[in-house]
Design a protein around this motif. Structure first.
Motif, short mmCIF file in Angstrom:
data_model
loop_
_atom_site.label_atom_id
_atom_site.label_comp_id
_atom_site.label_asym_id
_atom_site.label_seq_id
_atom_site.Cartn_x
_atom_site.Cartn_y
_atom_site.Cartn_z
N GLU A 71 0.83 -1.08 -0.02
CA GLU A 71 -0.05 0.05 0.04
C GLU A 71 0.77 1.38 0.06
O GLU A 71 0.76 2.18 -0.68
N PHE A 72 1.85 1.28 1.02
CA PHE A 72 2.77 2.37 0.77
C PHE A 72 3.32 2.54 -0.57
O PHE A 72 3.63 3.66 -0.93
N ALA A 87 -8.08 -1.38 -0.63
CA ALA A 87 -8.02 -1.04 0.84
C ALA A 87 -7.54 0.36 1.04
O ALA A 87 -7.64 0.97 2.11
N LEU A 88 -6.47 0.90 0.22
CA LEU A 88 -6.17 2.28 0.18
C LEU A 88 -7.37 3.45 0.61
O LEU A 88 -7.60 4.52 1.16
N ARG A 89 -8.37 3.11 -0.54
CA ARG A 89 -9.41 3.98 -0.15
C ARG A 89 -10.27 3.71 0.98
O ARG A 89 -10.77 4.86 1.52
N ALA A 102 -12.76 9.72 2.19
CA ALA A 102 -13.77 10.15 3.06
C ALA A 102 -15.21 9.28 2.78
O ALA A 102 -15.66 9.01 3.61
N ASP A 103 -15.37 8.89 1.41
CA ASP A 103 -16.55 8.16 1.05
C ASP A 103 -15.86 7.30 0.11
O ASP A 103 -15.74 7.56 -0.92
N PRO A 148 -14.94 7.44 -4.60
CA PRO A 148 -13.71 7.91 -4.35
C PRO A 148 -13.24 9.15 -5.03
O PRO A 148 -13.56 9.52 -6.38
N THR A 149 -12.66 9.98 -4.36
CA THR A 149 -12.23 11.35 -5.02
C THR A 149 -10.69 11.59 -5.02
O THR A 149 -10.01 12.45 -5.70
#
Length: 226
Positions: free
Chosen positions: A156-157, A198-200, A205-206, A210-211
């Motif tokens: 993820e990183f 997973a990152l999202r 925020a939602d 995703p934004t």
């Protein structure tokens, strides 16, 4: 003023793009062949380039690779080609973004300005990469959103490091897979989808809308404004 090289073999498109860039406050330098584009890049080192893929003397994807060796500024592909593979190839070889013909002048200007802003962002003296409220310190394996530390797995990183380093530029699936999982896994898109999901969950925020981590279907991901 910012000099932008325009490469297109259609005189009408050259005039149109030059007029759009002039209206946007840029200095357009128009040429109609890959050979002339390379000569201009060697002679005057333009700040950016807008490149048509359908050129008579060299495929535009090859020209992207050749110009990337000569220029550090943004390369924007302007194309009528429908094939996703052509766009991916151009991005993988150094293009920063692409605009599809027929195009709106305001969209081209917006993408060019955004690419120039990204190109002007330098890594701070502390080695931290920043994108809006995101800050990532590769040496310390530390990512923060709005100053708050977010715990990430190594993969993820690595994905976030690549996206933040791109500063909003589109990064292809193949490029992310190659960097994070290695060359043998450039076709394993499911690996990347799992990590992005997973990152999202950790950063958006939602996550269902995703934004931050934005998907360009079939091509790759880019960061939105934070």
């Amino acid at each position: 003023m910012t000099r932008v090289l325009i490469v297109d073999d259609e005189a009408a498109i050259l005039r149109l793009v030059a007029a759009v860039l002039d209206r946007g406050g840029f200095t357009p330098v128009a040429v109609s062949s890959a050979r002339a584009a390379l000569a201009e890049a060697d002679r005057a080192a333009p700040d950016a380039a807008v490149i048509d893929l359908g050129l008579p003397d060299m495929d535009g994807v090859e020209l992207v690779a050749a110009l990337r060796q000569r220029m550090t500024g943004p390369l924007i592909v302007l194309t009528a080609r429908e094939a996703t593979s052509d766009k991916i190839a151009a991005l993988d070889l150094g293009a920063d973004d692409y605009v599809t013909k027929p195009f709106e002048g305001d969209e081209l200007l917006a993408r060019l300005r955004a690419a120039l802003r990204r190109a002007g962002r330098a890594i701070a003296a502390d080695g931290v990469l920043r994108h809006g409220a995101l800050a990532i310190d590769p040496a310390r394996h530390d990512l923060r959103l709005g100053g708050e530390r977010v715990t990430l797995t190594p993969r993820e990183f690595a994905v976030m490091e690549a996206l933040i380093a791109a500063g909003g530029r589109l990064v292809t699936h193949a490029d992310l897979l190659r960097r994070v999982w290695g060359p043998a896994h450039v076709g394993d898109s499911d690996y990347l989808r799992v990590v992005v999901r997973a990152l999202r969950l950790k950063l958006e925020a939602d996550p269902s809308a995703p934004t931050l981590i934005r998907n360009e279907p079939g091509i790759g991901y880019r960061l939105g404004e934070v």
